[in-house]
Structures are given as C-alpha cells and as structure tokens.
Design a protein around this motif. Structure first.
Motif, PDB file in Angstrom:
ATOM      1  N   ALA A 109     -14.057   1.772  21.412  1.00 52.60           N
ATOM      2  CA  ALA A 109     -12.643   1.437  21.511  1.00 52.60           C
ATOM      3  C   ALA A 109     -12.091   1.809  22.879  1.00 52.60           C
ATOM      4  O   ALA A 109     -12.603   2.702  23.563  1.00 52.60           O
ATOM      5  CB  ALA A 109     -11.844   2.161  20.425  1.00 52.60           C
ATOM      6  N   VAL A 110     -11.036   1.093  23.264  1.00 51.12           N
ATOM      7  CA  VAL A 110     -10.255   1.424  24.453  1.00 51.12           C
ATOM      8  C   VAL A 110      -8.839   1.698  23.960  1.00 51.12           C
ATOM      9  O   VAL A 110      -8.173   0.802  23.448  1.00 51.12           O
ATOM     10  CB  VAL A 110     -10.270   0.279  25.481  1.00 51.12           C
ATOM     11  CG1 VAL A 110      -9.323   0.589  26.644  1.00 51.12           C
ATOM     12  CG2 VAL A 110     -11.686   0.046  25.987  1.00 51.12           C
ATOM     13  N   LEU A 111      -8.406   2.939  24.061  1.00 51.31           N
ATOM     14  CA  LEU A 111      -7.103   3.349  23.547  1.00 51.31           C
ATOM     15  C   LEU A 111      -6.075   3.254  24.666  1.00 51.31           C
ATOM     16  O   LEU A 111      -6.157   3.966  25.665  1.00 51.31           O
ATOM     17  CB  LEU A 111      -7.177   4.772  23.002  1.00 51.31           C
ATOM     18  CG  LEU A 111      -5.950   5.284  22.256  1.00 51.31           C
ATOM     19  CD1 LEU A 111      -5.676   4.444  21.006  1.00 51.31           C
ATOM     20  CD2 LEU A 111      -6.149   6.743  21.865  1.00 51.31           C
ATOM     21  N   TYR A 186      -9.445  -6.993  30.537  1.00 55.67           N
ATOM     22  CA  TYR A 186     -10.907  -7.075  30.545  1.00 55.67           C
ATOM     23  C   TYR A 186     -11.470  -6.637  29.201  1.00 55.67           C
ATOM     24  O   TYR A 186     -12.352  -7.292  28.620  1.00 55.67           O
ATOM     25  CB  TYR A 186     -11.453  -6.193  31.672  1.00 55.67           C
ATOM     26  CG  TYR A 186     -12.957  -6.047  31.703  1.00 55.67           C
ATOM     27  CD1 TYR A 186     -13.764  -7.043  32.258  1.00 55.67           C
ATOM     28  CD2 TYR A 186     -13.580  -4.919  31.180  1.00 55.67           C
ATOM     29  CE1 TYR A 186     -15.149  -6.915  32.288  1.00 55.67           C
ATOM     30  CE2 TYR A 186     -14.955  -4.771  31.206  1.00 55.67           C
ATOM     31  CZ  TYR A 186     -15.739  -5.770  31.764  1.00 55.67           C
ATOM     32  OH  TYR A 186     -17.110  -5.641  31.780  1.00 55.67           O
ATOM     33  N   TYR A 187     -10.948  -5.520  28.671  1.00 55.94           N
ATOM     34  CA  TYR A 187     -11.441  -5.003  27.396  1.00 55.94           C
ATOM     35  C   TYR A 187     -10.861  -5.750  26.194  1.00 55.94           C
ATOM     36  O   TYR A 187     -11.496  -5.796  25.138  1.00 55.94           O
ATOM     37  CB  TYR A 187     -11.153  -3.506  27.289  1.00 55.94           C
ATOM     38  CG  TYR A 187     -12.064  -2.648  28.133  1.00 55.94           C
ATOM     39  CD1 TYR A 187     -13.445  -2.707  27.996  1.00 55.94           C
ATOM     40  CD2 TYR A 187     -11.544  -1.759  29.071  1.00 55.94           C
ATOM     41  CE1 TYR A 187     -14.286  -1.929  28.768  1.00 55.94           C
ATOM     42  CE2 TYR A 187     -12.385  -0.967  29.844  1.00 55.94           C
ATOM     43  CZ  TYR A 187     -13.758  -1.052  29.699  1.00 55.94           C
ATOM     44  OH  TYR A 187     -14.593  -0.272  30.461  1.00 55.94           O
ATOM     45  N   GLN A 188      -9.679  -6.339  26.352  1.00 53.47           N
ATOM     46  CA  GLN A 188      -9.122  -7.143  25.263  1.00 53.47           C
ATOM     47  C   GLN A 188     -10.034  -8.333  24.972  1.00 53.47           C
ATOM     48  O   GLN A 188     -10.200  -8.733  23.815  1.00 53.47           O
ATOM     49  CB  GLN A 188      -7.721  -7.639  25.628  1.00 53.47           C
ATOM     50  CG  GLN A 188      -6.626  -6.600  25.400  1.00 53.47           C
ATOM     51  CD  GLN A 188      -5.264  -7.057  25.862  1.00 53.47           C
ATOM     52  OE1 GLN A 188      -5.154  -7.898  26.759  1.00 53.47           O
ATOM     53  NE2 GLN A 188      -4.209  -6.515  25.263  1.00 53.47           N
ATOM     54  N   ALA A 189     -10.637  -8.874  26.016  1.00 51.95           N
ATOM     55  CA  ALA A 189     -11.557 -10.004  25.846  1.00 51.95           C
ATOM     56  C   ALA A 189     -12.787  -9.606  25.039  1.00 51.95           C
ATOM     57  O   ALA A 189     -13.456 -10.455  24.445  1.00 51.95           O
ATOM     58  CB  ALA A 189     -11.988 -10.542  27.218  1.00 51.95           C
ATOM     59  N   GLN A 190     -13.054  -8.291  24.982  1.00 43.05           N
ATOM     60  CA  GLN A 190     -14.178  -7.785  24.192  1.00 43.05           C
ATOM     61  C   GLN A 190     -13.728  -7.280  22.816  1.00 43.05           C
ATOM     62  O   GLN A 190     -14.536  -6.797  22.031  1.00 43.05           O
ATOM     63  CB  GLN A 190     -14.876  -6.642  24.944  1.00 43.05           C
ATOM     64  CG  GLN A 190     -15.460  -7.044  26.297  1.00 43.05           C
ATOM     65  CD  GLN A 190     -16.116  -5.871  27.001  1.00 43.05           C
ATOM     66  OE1 GLN A 190     -16.704  -4.985  26.379  1.00 43.05           O
ATOM     67  NE2 GLN A 190     -16.025  -5.849  28.327  1.00 43.05           N
ATOM     68  N   GLY A 191     -12.419  -7.397  22.553  1.00 38.68           N
ATOM     69  CA  GLY A 191     -11.889  -6.965  21.258  1.00 38.68           C
ATOM     70  C   GLY A 191     -11.870  -5.461  21.058  1.00 38.68           C
ATOM     71  O   GLY A 191     -11.918  -4.978  19.923  1.00 38.68           O
ATOM     72  N   LEU A 192     -11.765  -4.710  22.156  1.00 41.07           N
ATOM     73  CA  LEU A 192     -11.883  -3.256  22.064  1.00 41.07           C
ATOM     74  C   LEU A 192     -10.553  -2.508  22.127  1.00 41.07           C
ATOM     75  O   LEU A 192     -10.491  -1.325  21.798  1.00 41.07           O
ATOM     76  CB  LEU A 192     -12.778  -2.735  23.199  1.00 41.07           C
ATOM     77  CG  LEU A 192     -14.261  -3.085  23.132  1.00 41.07           C
ATOM     78  CD1 LEU A 192     -14.964  -2.658  24.415  1.00 41.07           C
ATOM     79  CD2 LEU A 192     -14.911  -2.407  21.927  1.00 41.07           C
ATOM     80  N   VAL A 193      -9.488  -3.168  22.559  1.00 41.48           N
ATOM     81  CA  VAL A 193      -8.241  -2.462  22.856  1.00 41.48           C
ATOM     82  C   VAL A 193      -7.412  -2.140  21.611  1.00 41.48           C
ATOM     83  O   VAL A 193      -7.165  -3.003  20.770  1.00 41.48           O
ATOM     84  CB  VAL A 193      -7.379  -3.263  23.855  1.00 41.48           C
ATOM     85  CG1 VAL A 193      -6.050  -2.551  24.117  1.00 41.48           C
ATOM     86  CG2 VAL A 193      -8.130  -3.447  25.172  1.00 41.48           C
TER      87      VAL A 193
END
Length: 215
Positions: A109-111, A186-193
């Motif tokens: 995850a990216v918080l 960048y991380y939203q495109a990976q579904g991590l945010v």
C-alpha cells in the motif's frame, strides 16, 4: 506489510510513521535516518552522500536508492517496512519497483496523508522551537507555552526557524507538488493508494490509517 507513506510537509508523516510501524511490527525507514546511519558508519554510500552534501549539492537518486535497498534487505525488514520520505519522485518510485521485483516482493500500500494547504502553512509557520533544546516544540495556536516566547521545560527562548516561515513553507509545498506528488498518480495506476485525511488528533489519524490498511 510493505508501505510507502506520502504527504506534504506538515502532514505529520514522521509522527504517524512511528505509530504505524509500532502497531504493524515493522521498521520505520526514513530518508533522514538512512543518511545519518550511513554517514556515521562510514559506508561507501555514506561517503558518497557526504561528499555531495559537503559541496552543497543534492545527493543523486542512485545513492539514496542504494541506501534504501540495503536497509530493506536487513533481517528486521524481511516481513515488511514503512518507507517515510522515500521515494521522493517518480524516478525513485520506478527504481524502488525494480529493486523490490529483484527480491520477488512488492508494495502492499501507499498511504497518502491529505492536508489542506492552508492547514499545512498554519501548522508549520506557527511552530516555535526552544533555543536550548530543539526537542522542545510549541505552537502559537495548538500548543501554547504558559509564558509567550518562553519554553515551559527549561525557560529557554522560543523562536521561529527560517524553514518554518510562511514564505519558505509555501516554497517547500511547491517543491512537493512538483516533485513528490506525481508519485501518487504513479501508484494509483497500480491500485496501491489509500488516501486519508490527516486532520484531527494523532491517535484519530492513526486509527484511520490502520483502517485504510485493513488492520
């Protein structure tokens, strides 16, 4: 869990990182700590970083990335870590992905700690630091000293650091928006945010973060 913590200056990243790392039983890895440890231990990466810093230059991404990679490979980080202050830009985020893929692991995850810009300015520009001990921190609104301009702990003079002046804070925010904020996309495109509001008491923000992380 392997987590990246991101947010503007004044969002409380350092405070939240310490609480989250403790609650999740993973090490808190901050850029500042990485630099201090490598420089004090005299590692090759530390020597390189110091040479750039002594010359008043920015430390290249590859040096910072090398330090982070070494730290993430330590035994206490095998089951996870919380990165605070790294990556600072998209190129570092891409390099981090490559480093993790080489070890056959990935981020969980990216918080993203979200705070209105005016609140950031209020938080930072209102800080007052004791000249005798920088660990004694007060605020003109949120943590007022008993006597204006005087430290409650030791009686030292309270002052505003140059870095905390409003004009400087707004410049720091510009740098954040230009260099660091793009990693969220960048991380939203990976579904991590996972985005949460960083407004409220420290324990309330921690609870929101733990809920967003599914813990």
């Amino acid at each position: 869990m392997r987590i990246v913590l991101v947010g503007p200056p004044g969002a409380g990243k350092g405070t939240q990182a310490a609480f989250l790392a403790k609650n999740l039983s993973i090490p808190h890895i901050s850029t500042g700590d990485l630099f201090r440890a490598n420089i004090s231990q005299g590692t090759e990466l530390g020597k390189k970083a110091k040479s750039y810093m002594d010359a008043g230059q920015l430390v290249p991404d590859e040096v910072t990335i090398g330090m982070a990679k070494d730290r993430m490979e330590q035994p206490d980080a095998v089951n996870g870590f919380l990165l605070d202050g790294f990556p600072r830009n998209v190129s570092q985020a891409e390099a981090l992905d490559v480093a993790l893929q080489a070890d056959d692991v990935k981020l969980d995850a990216v918080l993203d700690l979200e705070v209105p810009e005016d609140e950031v300015v209020k938080r930072i520009a209102g800080r007052r630091i004791c000249r005798n001990d920088s660990a004694h921190v007060f605020h003109v609104e949120y943590k007022q000293p008993k006597t204006e301009g005087v430290c409650d702990v030791c009686g030292g003079e309270l002052y505003q650091r140059d870095d905390d002046q409003e004009e400087t804070v707004r410049k720091r925010l510009e740098v954040y928006h230009t260099q660091t904020e793009p990693i969220i996309g960048y991380y939203q495109a990976q579904g991590l945010v996972k985005t949460i509001s960083a407004l409220g008491k420290v324990d309330e923000v921690t609870a929101k973060a733990m809920e967003a992380l599914g813990r």
